[in-house]
Design a protein around this motif. Sequence first.
Motif, PDB file in Angstrom:
ATOM      1  N   ARG A   6      -7.927   8.521 -13.493  1.00  0.00           N
ATOM      2  CA  ARG A   6      -8.246   8.340 -12.073  1.00  0.00           C
ATOM      3  C   ARG A   6      -7.034   8.732 -11.218  1.00  0.00           C
ATOM      4  O   ARG A   6      -5.902   8.343 -11.503  1.00  0.00           O
ATOM      5  N   TYR A   8      -4.572   9.030  -7.814  1.00  0.00           N
ATOM      6  CA  TYR A   8      -4.070   8.127  -6.783  1.00  0.00           C
ATOM      7  C   TYR A   8      -3.117   8.816  -5.830  1.00  0.00           C
ATOM      8  O   TYR A   8      -2.431   9.776  -6.198  1.00  0.00           O
ATOM      9  N   ALA A  41     -11.447  -3.434   1.202  1.00  0.00           N
ATOM     10  CA  ALA A  41     -12.228  -2.221   0.948  1.00  0.00           C
ATOM     11  C   ALA A  41     -12.303  -1.891  -0.543  1.00  0.00           C
ATOM     12  O   ALA A  41     -12.971  -0.930  -0.930  1.00  0.00           O
ATOM     13  N   ALA A  42     -11.640  -2.688  -1.377  1.00  0.00           N
ATOM     14  CA  ALA A  42     -11.690  -2.471  -2.827  1.00  0.00           C
ATOM     15  C   ALA A  42     -13.029  -2.963  -3.378  1.00  0.00           C
ATOM     16  O   ALA A  42     -13.746  -3.720  -2.721  1.00  0.00           O
ATOM     17  N   ARG A  43     -13.351  -2.568  -4.590  1.00  0.00           N
ATOM     18  CA  ARG A  43     -14.655  -2.894  -5.181  1.00  0.00           C
ATOM     19  C   ARG A  43     -14.736  -4.319  -5.711  1.00  0.00           C
ATOM     20  O   ARG A  43     -15.793  -4.754  -6.188  1.00  0.00           O
ATOM     21  N   ASP A 114      -8.690   0.049  -7.672  1.00  0.00           N
ATOM     22  CA  ASP A 114      -8.769   0.835  -6.445  1.00  0.00           C
ATOM     23  C   ASP A 114      -7.401   0.858  -5.767  1.00  0.00           C
ATOM     24  O   ASP A 114      -7.023   1.854  -5.152  1.00  0.00           O
ATOM     25  N   ASP A 144     -10.591   8.673  -4.983  1.00  0.00           N
ATOM     26  CA  ASP A 144     -12.043   8.856  -4.965  1.00  0.00           C
ATOM     27  C   ASP A 144     -12.748   7.838  -4.068  1.00  0.00           C
ATOM     28  O   ASP A 144     -13.975   7.790  -4.011  1.00  0.00           O
ATOM     29  N   LYS A 145     -11.977   7.040  -3.345  1.00  0.00           N
ATOM     30  CA  LYS A 145     -12.552   6.099  -2.381  1.00  0.00           C
ATOM     31  C   LYS A 145     -12.772   6.811  -1.045  1.00  0.00           C
ATOM     32  O   LYS A 145     -12.342   7.941  -0.830  1.00  0.00           O
ATOM     33  N   GLU A 146     -13.425   6.111  -0.118  1.00  0.00           N
ATOM     34  CA  GLU A 146     -13.717   6.696   1.183  1.00  0.00           C
ATOM     35  C   GLU A 146     -12.437   6.905   1.999  1.00  0.00           C
ATOM     36  O   GLU A 146     -11.407   6.289   1.747  1.00  0.00           O
ATOM     37  N   PHE A 149     -10.591   3.897   3.438  1.00  0.00           N
ATOM     38  CA  PHE A 149      -9.778   3.151   2.481  1.00  0.00           C
ATOM     39  C   PHE A 149      -8.412   3.801   2.338  1.00  0.00           C
ATOM     40  O   PHE A 149      -7.372   3.125   2.377  1.00  0.00           O
TER      41      PHE A 149
END
Length: 217
Positions: A6, A8, A41-43, A114, A144-146, A149
């Motif tokens: 992932r 960052y 805003a994290a999952r 995230d 890969d977040k909005e 975020f």
Amino acid sequence: MHFHERLYQLHIILGNPQAPALWEPKCWHAIQDSLLRATKAARGSASLNSLQYEPNGQYMKDVKFGRLGLSAISEARWLHDYTAYPERQGWLFHSLELWAPGRTTCNNQNLAPDMYLGVMNEGYYANLSNILYNPYIVLAGALDKEESFLASINQLATTLAQQTQAVFTHNKVIPWGNSSGSNGFSKAIGDLLSSSIFLPSKHTASPFLDRIEEYWK
């Protein structure tokens, strides 16, 4: 996608040793709005761990905090509030780590966090008069977040730099870890508090950029 693959936006922030400590209430509360905006805003909910020590006779022992989060109740247990808790002047702050969501959630979902925030007290291992920066801060937000975020992560980085009167900042797009073997990895963002982005002899008169290990440049 493997856990370590992932991507960052990584921020490294080196604070001014003369600035107020981030683990004292005034400075921590100054970053709180930006921090909460990013973690919300994290999952999943953020979890916080702090390694600190307190006097125990002629030795020092771990301070036991139990489970911590971003709440007033948690803050009252770990922040160095010398007015409310004068005995904490004897505490030694080592480090703080925040995962959003927490490590257990990330492991169960096989997905890196995230957001990651790490704070290391460089004065724990070195004489304060001999260090060029303190604290050493690692902040990372998943790409890969909005956009909102990522904007909150960048704002948090700016706030951290301001509150710690940063003497140096560095950022780079990088995966959570560097692939090693079939599914293994090294150089994880989550290990940077103990490993650092810097070559040995971190606190030298050399320009900070010249001391960064090639992988992190």
